[in-house]
Design an enzyme around this catalytic site. Structure first.
Site, PDB file in Angstrom:
ATOM      1  N   PHE A 145       0.867  -1.181   0.000  1.00 29.70           N
ATOM      2  CA  PHE A 145       0.000   0.000   0.000  1.00 29.70           C
ATOM      3  C   PHE A 145       0.903   1.229   0.000  1.00 29.70           C
ATOM      4  CE2 PHE A 145      -2.330   3.538   1.738  1.00 29.70           C
ATOM      5  CZ  PHE A 145      -3.474   3.509   0.966  1.00 29.70           C
ATOM      6  N   ASP A 230       9.605   2.803   1.567  1.00 27.51           N
ATOM      7  CA  ASP A 230       8.411   3.570   1.923  1.00 27.51           C
ATOM      8  C   ASP A 230       8.236   3.473   3.431  1.00 27.51           C
ATOM      9  OD1 ASP A 230       5.881   4.511   2.516  1.00 27.51           O
ATOM     10  OD2 ASP A 230       4.922   3.615   0.765  1.00 27.51           O
ATOM     11  N   LYS A 259       3.092  11.380   6.689  1.00 28.26           N
ATOM     12  CA  LYS A 259       2.252  11.193   7.871  1.00 28.26           C
ATOM     13  C   LYS A 259       2.789  11.912   9.099  1.00 28.26           C
ATOM     14  CE  LYS A 259      -0.158   7.097   6.225  1.00 28.26           C
ATOM     15  NZ  LYS A 259      -1.348   7.819   5.775  1.00 28.26           N
TER      16      LYS A 259
END
Length: 404
Positions: A145, A230, A259
Site C-alpha cells: 500500500f 516507503d 504522515k
C-alpha cells in the site's frame, strides 16, 4: 439547546448524505482531542489506537508542535518554491541529517512522496544507469500500500483500490513480499528500483522474514538498483527506531516519508536521498505549489527535533514490548496471531467470532478506537505519547470484546 444535527446521529447522517462514500467510518463524530484521547460531540472520550495511520505519532495537539504552528501562522504561511523562505533551509538540513542523506525534496502527501520517488528512480535509471528510454521498470511487492493515485494503484494487488481505475500505468513487476529469490529473479537490466515497505501496514502490519531486508539491500547493490523504502507509516519512531529499516541495519538509497512528519497538523511528506540520486532533478522537472511551505516546514522542523532526542523511539520500543506482551496473552482467546514492532500491531481475530469491523464497533462502544483491514484483522497504532496504563486499558477492552 444543542442542535440535534450536531449530535452523533445527525452528524453521521449528514456525512453519509453529502459526501462520496470512499470511506466507511465508524459512527463516531470527534470534536476535540489531546494526547492519546479523543472526545466526541456528545462528550464521550475514546482512547485513540489508530493515530491517523501514524500521522499522529506525537499525539493530538502536541504542545511544541502547536506552538510552532501558531508562531508561524502569525508570520508567513505560503510563498511557493518560486522564492526561499526562512524556515526552508533548517527543515531540509535537519531532516537530511536525521536520514543520513545529502538532500531532501519536500512534498505534501505520502502518495506524492511515492510518485516523486518513482519519477526520481526512473530518471536516475535513464541518466545514470543507462537504461534505454521508456524501458525502466520497478519491482514492488504483493500486498503493498503506497497510496491511491492512478500510477500507484496500477501495481496494487488490492482489488478494492485497483478495480475499474484502468488503463493502468506500465513499468512495474509485482513479486511476493518476503520472497528474496522471487525479487532477485524479477530484476533485469532495465530495473531501476525496488520499492518496498519495510513493514506492510495496510496489509495487517506484516513484518518480513528475518534477513529479507538485508538480502534485498545486497541484491540491489549487486545489480545496481535503487532500494526505495516507503517509511511513510513505519518511520519516524513508530516501530521503536527512527526508521523500520534500522531493525536489520539496512540503509536504503531513498526514504519516502510522510504522515508523522506533519505532526498531525499539516500534510508534509518528503523524499530523502544522496546527491547522486536526488540530484538528477533539475528546475522545472518536478515540484509542488504547497510542498515545503513555511507553515509545513515550521511544524516538520519541530517534529525532526523531537525525533532527534530519541525519546519517542525509546517510548515506542519500551511500551511496544508491553503492548505486544498483552496482545500475545490473548492468542488462543479470540486472537489467532499478533504481528508488529514497537507501538504497531496487526491482530488476526478468529473469524468465527466476528469480523474486524464488528470488533472495531464493539471496541468503540467500550471507548477505544481502532481500524480493521482485510476481513478479520485489526491494526493498532496508538500515539507514542500513550502511557503504560492506557495500553493496559486498551488490551483489557479488547479482551472483553473477544470474550463476548
Amino acid at each position: 439547546m444543542v442542535d440535534d444535527r450536531l449530535r452523533t446521529p445527525g452528524a453521521v447522517r449528514d456525512a453519509e448524505r453529502f459526501t462520496a462514500h470512499n470511506y466507511h467510518p465508524l459512527p463516531v463524530v470527534i470534536t476535540s482531542a489531546e494526547g492519546a484521547w479523543l472526545t466526541d460531540v456528545d462528550g464521550r472520550r475514546y482512547l485513540d489506537c489508530l493515530a491517523g495511520y501514524s500521522a499522529l505519532n506525537f499525539g493530538h495537539r502536541h504542545p511544541g508542535l502547536i506552538a510552532a504552528a501558531h508562531a508561524q501562522l502569525d508570520r508567513l504561511t505560503l510563498t511557493s518554491r518560486a522564492f526561499i523562505h526562512d524556515q526552508f533551509a533548517d527543515f531540509c538540513r535537519e531532516l537530511a541529517e536525521l536520514c543520513g542523506k545529502d538532500l531532501v525534496l519536500p512534498m505534501n502527501t505520502g502518495a506524492e512522496a511515492v510518485e516523486t520517488g518513482i519519477k526520481v528512480a526512473r530518471k536516475w535509471g535513464y541518466q545514470v544507469k543507462g537504461v534505454p528510454a521508456g524501458q525502466a521498470n520497478i519491482v514492488v511487492a504483493e500486498g503493498n500500500f503506497h497510496g491511491r493515485t492512478t500510477t500507484i494503484v496500477s501495481f496494487s494487488t488490492d482489488e478494492d483500490a485497483r478495480a475499474d481505475f484502468g488503463p493502468y500505468t506500465p513499468g512495474f513487476t509485482v513479486v511476493p513480499y518476503g520472497d528474496l529469490d522471487a525479487l532477485a529473479a524479477a530484476i533485469d537490466e532495465n530495473t531501476v528500483a525496488v520499492l518496498l515497505e519495510p513493514i506492510q501496514g495496510e496489509q495487517g502490519v506484516v513484518v518480513p522474514p528475518e534477513g529479507y531486508l538485508p538480502g534485498v539491500r545486497r541484491v540491489c547493490t549487486e545489480r545496481n538498483v535503487l532500494l526505495v523504502a516507503d517509511e511513510i507509516q513505519s518511520g519516524l519512531g513508530r516501530t521503536g527506531t527512527t526508521f523500520a529499516c534500522e531493525h536489520e541495519g539496512v540503509v536504503p538509497d531513498m526514504y519516502l516519508l510522510g504522515k508523522a512528519l506533519g505532526g498531525g497538523i499539516v500534510p508534509v511528506s518528503a523524499v530523502a536521498a544522496n546527491a547522486d540520486v536526488l540530484g538528477v532533478l533539475k528546475p522545472g522537472q518536478h515540484g509542488s505549489t504547497f510542498g515545503g511551505n513555511p507553515l509545513a516546514c515550521a511544524v516538520a522542523t519541530e517534529v525532526v527535533r523531537l525525533l532527534a532526542t530519541g525519546e519517542f523511539q525509546r517510548r515506542s520500543a519500551e511500551l511496544g514490548e508491553r503492548l505486544h506482551a498483552g496482545l500475545q496473552s490473548l492468542v488462543g482467546k479470540g486472537l489467532v496471531a499478533v504481528r508488529g514492532r514497537g507501538l504497531w500491531a496487526g491482530l488476526d481475530i478468529d473469524p468465527t467470532l466476528m469480523t474486524g469491523r464488528q470488533a472495531c464497533e464493539r471496541l468503540m462502544e467500550r471507548g477505544v478506537l481502532a481500524k480493521d483491514t482485510h476481513g478479520s484483522t485489526l491494526r493498532l497504532a496508538p500515539p507514542l505519547v500513550i502511557t503504560a496504563e492506557e495500553i493496559d486499558h486498551a488490551v483489557a477492552q479488547l479482551a472483553a470484546v473477544l470474550a463476548g
